[in-house]
Design a protein around this motif. Structure first.
Motif, mmCIF file in Angstrom:
data_model
loop_
_atom_site.group_PDB
_atom_site.id
_atom_site.type_symbol
_atom_site.label_atom_id
_atom_site.label_comp_id
_atom_site.label_asym_id
_atom_site.label_seq_id
_atom_site.Cartn_x
_atom_site.Cartn_y
_atom_site.Cartn_z
ATOM 1 N N ALA A 11 0.852 -1.188 0.000
ATOM 2 C CA ALA A 11 0.000 0.000 0.000
ATOM 3 C C ALA A 11 0.888 1.239 0.000
ATOM 4 C CB ALA A 11 -0.921 0.005 1.216
ATOM 5 N N GLY A 13 0.691 5.590 -0.107
ATOM 6 C CA GLY A 13 -0.184 6.753 0.021
ATOM 7 C C GLY A 13 0.599 8.037 0.163
ATOM 8 N N SER A 14 -0.047 9.124 -0.185
ATOM 9 C CA SER A 14 0.572 10.451 -0.029
ATOM 10 C C SER A 14 -0.532 11.473 0.230
ATOM 11 C CB SER A 14 1.359 10.837 -1.285
ATOM 12 O OG SER A 14 0.514 10.933 -2.417
ATOM 13 N N TYR A 15 -0.115 12.581 0.869
ATOM 14 C CA TYR A 15 -1.080 13.629 1.210
ATOM 15 C C TYR A 15 -0.359 14.973 1.196
ATOM 16 C CZ TYR A 15 -4.607 16.293 3.773
ATOM 17 O OH TYR A 15 -5.545 17.222 4.139
ATOM 18 N N PHE A 24 4.218 11.166 2.825
ATOM 19 C CA PHE A 24 4.069 9.918 2.082
ATOM 20 C C PHE A 24 4.322 8.733 2.998
ATOM 21 C CE2 PHE A 24 8.460 11.287 1.649
ATOM 22 C CZ PHE A 24 9.199 10.129 1.894
ATOM 23 N N GLU A 26 4.534 4.107 2.934
ATOM 24 C CA GLU A 26 4.489 2.836 2.234
ATOM 25 C C GLU A 26 4.392 1.717 3.277
ATOM 26 O OE1 GLU A 26 7.730 2.201 -0.430
ATOM 27 O OE2 GLU A 26 7.629 4.222 -1.275
#
Length: 252
Positions: A11, A13-15, A24, A26
């Motif tokens: 998985a 993700g970043s914001y 970010f 992982e």
């Protein structure tokens, strides 16, 4: 070529915290299972008194003899190996001024291995069984002569031993880097990169007692292993362009 089964999930993700800062992360997990088969344990017995005594009903020589053989009817040595790997990464990155960017991150990593083996044979057990004095199968003689010995199933089951190896590696690290451009030259900008990392590692391997003493036929002595270390590193790079296509150089 051993049979291998792999299962994994990842998985990412970043914001965007601000216009110039991004968070970010992982997360990944992998499991690997493999089955490894080896030839039956090679057993060599010599130097002991009455290794195969004359009263062994399968002894055709009528006198004590030494021997070297593979107990085919016990079966091949088998190892079932399972590995679990977990990785977690989180960090921040962003831009500074017009031509500079930065990044910091923390990582946690864990790998564990469980190795379960069967059909491993202890040399002293074989010698005892050849004399009919094996404690786990008393009065049953081992036949070491011939191609496939056809021994008593109770004796074969008693000779079978389990081997275990359990290992774990853990890592923790943090790193940071800055990259950017200093100023322009006729051929282009001078690039700079500066960074560093701090990493901690710990390893531990635990073996079963029989493996540690080298009791298994065809295997040497092995010891439990453990250790840890901390590693620090830093780097700096600079890129200086000397020529570029925009200068209209003609290459011969």
């Amino acid at each position: 070529v051993p049979e291998v089964q792999r299962v994994g999930i990842t998985a990412i993700g970043s914001y965007d915290l601000t216009e110039k800062i991004e968070a970010f992360t992982e997360l990944s997990y992998n499991r690997t299972k493999s089955d490894v088969y080896l030839a039956a344990t090679p057993v060599t017995a010599s130097g002991a008194v009455d290794v195969v005594p004359a009263n062994n009903p399968f002894n055709p020589f009528g006198e004590p003899v030494n021997f070297s053989f593979r107990p085919l009817d016990v079966g091949p040595r088998t190892n079932f190996i399972t590995t679990h790997s977990t990785r977690f990464l989180m960090g921040l990155k962003g831009d500074v001024l017009d031509n500079w960017n930065w990044e910091v991150a923390l990582m946690l990593n864990s790998d564990s291995v469980a190795d379960l083996g069967s059909k491993y044979i202890v040399t002293s057990d074989v010698i005892a069984a050849a004399s009919g004095n094996f404690a786990r199968a008393p009065g049953i003689f081992l036949n070491v002569f011939g191609d496939k010995q056809g021994n008593n199933p109770l004796l074969l089951a008693a000779l079978d031993n389990t081997v275990t190896t359990n290992g774990e590696l853990t890592q923790r690290s943090g790193d940071a880097k800055v990259t950017g451009e200093l100023f322009e030259l006729p051929a282009g900008p001078i690039g700079v990169a500066i960074g560093g990392e701090q990493r901690y590692e710990k390893l531990e391997v635990v073996l079963d007692p029989l493996t540690q003493t080298g009791a298994f036929a065809g295997s040497g002595t092995r010891q439990n292993t453990s250790g840890r270390r901390t590693v620090g590193s830093a780097y700096a790079e600079i890129s200086v362009p000397l020529v570029s296509k925009s200068q209209n150089f003609k290459y011969l």
